[in-house]
Design a protein around this motif. Structure first.
Motif, PDB file in Angstrom:
ATOM      1  N   ASP A  98      -6.781   4.560  -0.537  1.00 36.95           N
ATOM      2  CA  ASP A  98      -6.361   5.328   0.630  1.00 36.95           C
ATOM      3  C   ASP A  98      -6.208   6.780   0.197  1.00 36.95           C
ATOM      4  O   ASP A  98      -6.147   7.081  -0.998  1.00 36.95           O
ATOM      5  N   PRO A 107       7.453   8.423   6.413  1.00 36.44           N
ATOM      6  CA  PRO A 107       7.287   7.089   6.999  1.00 36.44           C
ATOM      7  C   PRO A 107       5.836   6.610   6.951  1.00 36.44           C
ATOM      8  O   PRO A 107       5.580   5.429   6.715  1.00 36.44           O
ATOM      9  N   ALA A 111       4.420   3.238   5.157  1.00 38.68           N
ATOM     10  CA  ALA A 111       3.652   2.223   5.875  1.00 38.68           C
ATOM     11  C   ALA A 111       2.345   1.942   5.159  1.00 38.68           C
ATOM     12  O   ALA A 111       1.930   0.787   4.999  1.00 38.68           O
ATOM     13  N   ARG A 112       1.671   3.000   4.682  1.00 40.96           N
ATOM     14  CA  ARG A 112       0.411   2.795   3.970  1.00 40.96           C
ATOM     15  C   ARG A 112       0.636   2.096   2.637  1.00 40.96           C
ATOM     16  O   ARG A 112      -0.190   1.320   2.171  1.00 40.96           O
ATOM     17  N   ARG A 114       3.030  -0.138   2.119  1.00 41.34           N
ATOM     18  CA  ARG A 114       3.233  -1.553   2.459  1.00 41.34           C
ATOM     19  C   ARG A 114       1.899  -2.243   2.720  1.00 41.34           C
ATOM     20  O   ARG A 114       1.659  -3.359   2.250  1.00 41.34           O
ATOM     21  N   ALA A 115       1.014  -1.547   3.461  1.00 34.13           N
ATOM     22  CA  ALA A 115      -0.285  -2.133   3.769  1.00 34.13           C
ATOM     23  C   ALA A 115      -1.079  -2.389   2.487  1.00 34.13           C
ATOM     24  O   ALA A 115      -1.686  -3.444   2.315  1.00 34.13           O
ATOM     25  N   ARG A 118       0.476  -5.317   0.526  1.00 31.69           N
ATOM     26  CA  ARG A 118       0.220  -6.568   1.236  1.00 31.69           C
ATOM     27  C   ARG A 118      -1.198  -7.064   0.949  1.00 31.69           C
ATOM     28  O   ARG A 118      -1.400  -8.216   0.605  1.00 31.69           O
ATOM     29  N   ARG A 119      -2.177  -6.155   1.068  1.00 33.40           N
ATOM     30  CA  ARG A 119      -3.572  -6.505   0.809  1.00 33.40           C
ATOM     31  C   ARG A 119      -3.781  -7.024  -0.595  1.00 33.40           C
ATOM     32  O   ARG A 119      -4.463  -8.007  -0.814  1.00 33.40           O
TER      33      ARG A 119
ATOM     34  N   LYS B  88       1.025   4.783  14.235  1.00 31.94           N
ATOM     35  CA  LYS B  88       0.398   4.534  12.937  1.00 31.94           C
ATOM     36  C   LYS B  88       1.146   3.480  12.163  1.00 31.94           C
ATOM     37  O   LYS B  88       0.588   2.486  11.689  1.00 31.94           O
ATOM     38  N   ILE B  89       2.457   3.718  12.035  1.00 34.57           N
ATOM     39  CA  ILE B  89       3.280   2.821  11.220  1.00 34.57           C
ATOM     40  C   ILE B  89       3.270   1.423  11.799  1.00 34.57           C
ATOM     41  O   ILE B  89       3.162   0.424  11.082  1.00 34.57           O
ATOM     42  N   LEU B  92      -0.100  -0.284  11.088  1.00 28.79           N
ATOM     43  CA  LEU B  92      -0.234  -0.645   9.673  1.00 28.79           C
ATOM     44  C   LEU B  92       0.651  -1.843   9.337  1.00 28.79           C
ATOM     45  O   LEU B  92       0.248  -2.755   8.624  1.00 28.79           O
ATOM     46  N   ASP B  93       1.874  -1.845   9.871  1.00 28.19           N
ATOM     47  CA  ASP B  93       2.780  -2.939   9.560  1.00 28.19           C
ATOM     48  C   ASP B  93       2.383  -4.234  10.254  1.00 28.19           C
ATOM     49  O   ASP B  93       2.743  -5.317   9.823  1.00 28.19           O
ATOM     50  N   GLY B  95      -0.605  -5.257  10.460  1.00 29.02           N
ATOM     51  CA  GLY B  95      -1.650  -5.886   9.677  1.00 29.02           C
ATOM     52  C   GLY B  95      -2.922  -5.074   9.531  1.00 29.02           C
ATOM     53  O   GLY B  95      -3.880  -5.524   8.903  1.00 29.02           O
ATOM     54  N   ALA B  96      -2.950  -3.863  10.103  1.00 24.57           N
ATOM     55  CA  ALA B  96      -4.129  -3.011   9.935  1.00 24.57           C
ATOM     56  C   ALA B  96      -4.222  -2.538   8.487  1.00 24.57           C
ATOM     57  O   ALA B  96      -3.221  -2.437   7.791  1.00 24.57           O
ATOM     58  N   ASP B  97      -5.452  -2.270   8.051  1.00 20.74           N
ATOM     59  CA  ASP B  97      -5.652  -1.840   6.674  1.00 20.74           C
ATOM     60  C   ASP B  97      -5.693  -0.319   6.548  1.00 20.74           C
ATOM     61  O   ASP B  97      -5.369   0.226   5.510  1.00 20.74           O
ATOM     62  N   ASP B  98      -6.129   0.344   7.612  1.00 17.93           N
ATOM     63  CA  ASP B  98      -6.248   1.799   7.552  1.00 17.93           C
ATOM     64  C   ASP B  98      -6.139   2.333   8.977  1.00 17.93           C
ATOM     65  O   ASP B  98      -6.259   1.569   9.941  1.00 17.93           O
ATOM     66  N   TYR B  99      -5.907   3.632   9.102  1.00 18.43           N
ATOM     67  CA  TYR B  99      -5.678   4.222  10.413  1.00 18.43           C
ATOM     68  C   TYR B  99      -6.264   5.614  10.417  1.00 18.43           C
ATOM     69  O   TYR B  99      -5.846   6.464   9.632  1.00 18.43           O
ATOM     70  N   LEU B 100      -7.234   5.862  11.281  1.00 22.51           N
ATOM     71  CA  LEU B 100      -7.814   7.203  11.420  1.00 22.51           C
ATOM     72  C   LEU B 100      -7.517   7.750  12.795  1.00 22.51           C
ATOM     73  O   LEU B 100      -7.607   7.029  13.791  1.00 22.51           O
TER      74      LEU B 100
END
Lengths: 227, 227
Positions: A98, A107, A111-112, A114-115, A118-119, B88-89, B92-93, B95-100
């Motif tokens: 990332d 924050p 969150a990133r 944690r993601a 988790r992965r 975003k948070i 991600l929490d 279960g998403a892996d990334d956020y654009l």
DNA sequence: ATGACTCGTTATGAAGGCGTCAAGATCGGT
DNA sequence: ACCGATCTTGACGCCTTCATAACGAGTCAT
């Protein structure tokens, strides 16, 4: 079972700010100010996550990623002041997981993180096997194996109780929590159920069910799984 | 071995633009304009990656993530116009892996896609041939061979079930996951189907179908392939 | 010693899950 | 349109699992 984070940045102020935040959130933080120090710390401590600034004095940031990736799959989140798109793409293709551009919000970083953790946690299935002298429990495969190698059959309720106790192994788990999580909050007072199922689990797992070694009762409070 | 991507967005223009870019880069693209269509496509086609817009007309974006995550570990990259940090948070929490955040640069998206696929890729594939005393299964060739050397014919559904169980051999696979992956999330409760097909598989594979050695039932939980 | 309390153990009826079979429905190819 | 293969669906009986009650053993304060 705390997550260990290696934070790499040449700016001592930023390092300090991040350390304070992460420590407050329950992470175990190790820091490094140079690329070489980061590689050494990575090899010595096997962190669960790396936060990496690209602008290091001694090594190029991507070199650190390449070097780490040559032997480790630890998640790497890059923190960089460079907004250039090429840097981002370069870092991601080198092996980063990332990329956040400074300044970022705390924050969002958390969150990133944690993601990322988790992965990395689930597919490798490392910590999911808990072994004792008399049996071993595979939490991911939902499998309990006897000392003789034969499989022990557990019912759904038995497994649900064992799973909670083993996930928090060593810690005391209150009767209330077990009852709430498995039967629902309305059954908080039915401690009877727990006695029945704990007895069944002991009969199946303990070498001497009458004198439990692993599934310990804390009278009036709850139960504990002891290794 | 092209990577199959499921792109979910309610805006047909964006969908089209992304599809053209990704196809040009060698991805196999499938699109969906609603949350329900996305879940159906996810269950039917098992994409290697999901690009998900949060602003869908029928379902909340996080609901789509939750539903997908209940049975799949496919990487999910969220593309959203919302710049709000809380979104975003939350994503991600969930279960998403990334956020654009839109608008994003296409090269960056591609780099993040490569990173997501790289992460999810290798750790799952083990041997493609699984042999037991009574038969052997070639996962790559989709072939099952008897002990006598003759080939066993399986219907598509039978194979789909066997493949999932054998890929996670030794582990317990929940009924929910089998039903979601093969029939779609809407059939989560039709455990009837599984009973019928497990019986057929046993009749074809087990030396003693009445007393299964390989395709084990864990009552109330799921099924397990045991070596 | 007595009673209150918690815990371990066992037994049992009820409910639900499972295997099996077989009859329609559907699909795809000729 | 026909036929075979495959998938859905329902019915039935067996078996597992669950909830619940009953009883004895241990502990503690009175």
């Amino acid at each position: 079972m705390t997550t260990r984070v290696l934070v790499v940045d040449d700016d001592a102020h930023i390092l300090r700010a991040i350390r304070i935040h992460l420590t407050a959130c329950g992470y175990a933080v190790r820091t490094a100010q140079t690329g070489r120090a980061a590689l050494r710390a990575g090899a010595e401590e096997h962190p669960d996550l790396v936060l990496l600034d690209l602008g290091l004095p001694d090594l190029d940031g991507t070199a650190v990623i390449t070097e780490l990736r040559s032997w480790s799959t630890v998640p790497i989140i890059v923190l960089s002041a460079r907004t250039d798109g090429a840097d981002k793409i370069n870092a991601l293709d080198t092996g980063a997981d990332d990329y956040l551009t400074k300044p970022f919000s705390m924050p969002e970083l958390l969150a990133r993180m944690r993601a990322a953790v988790r992965r990395s946690g689930s597919p490798t299935d490392r910590d999911t096997v808990v072994a004792t002298l008399d049996f071993s429990i595979d939490l991911a495969a939902k499998k309990v194996t006897n000392r003789t190698g034969t499989q022990v059959h557990l019912t759904p309720t038995e497994w649900a109780i064992l799973e909670i106790l083993v996930r928090d192994r060593g810690a005391l788990v209150s009767q209330r929590r077990l009852l709430s999580e498995i039967w629902g909050p309305a059954y908080r007072t039915e401690t009877n159920y727990l006695r029945v199922y704990l007895a069944q689990l002991r009969r199946k797992l303990e070498p001497e069910p009458a004198r439990p070694r692993y599934l310990i009762t804390e009278s009036g409070m709850g139960y504990r799984f002891q290794d």
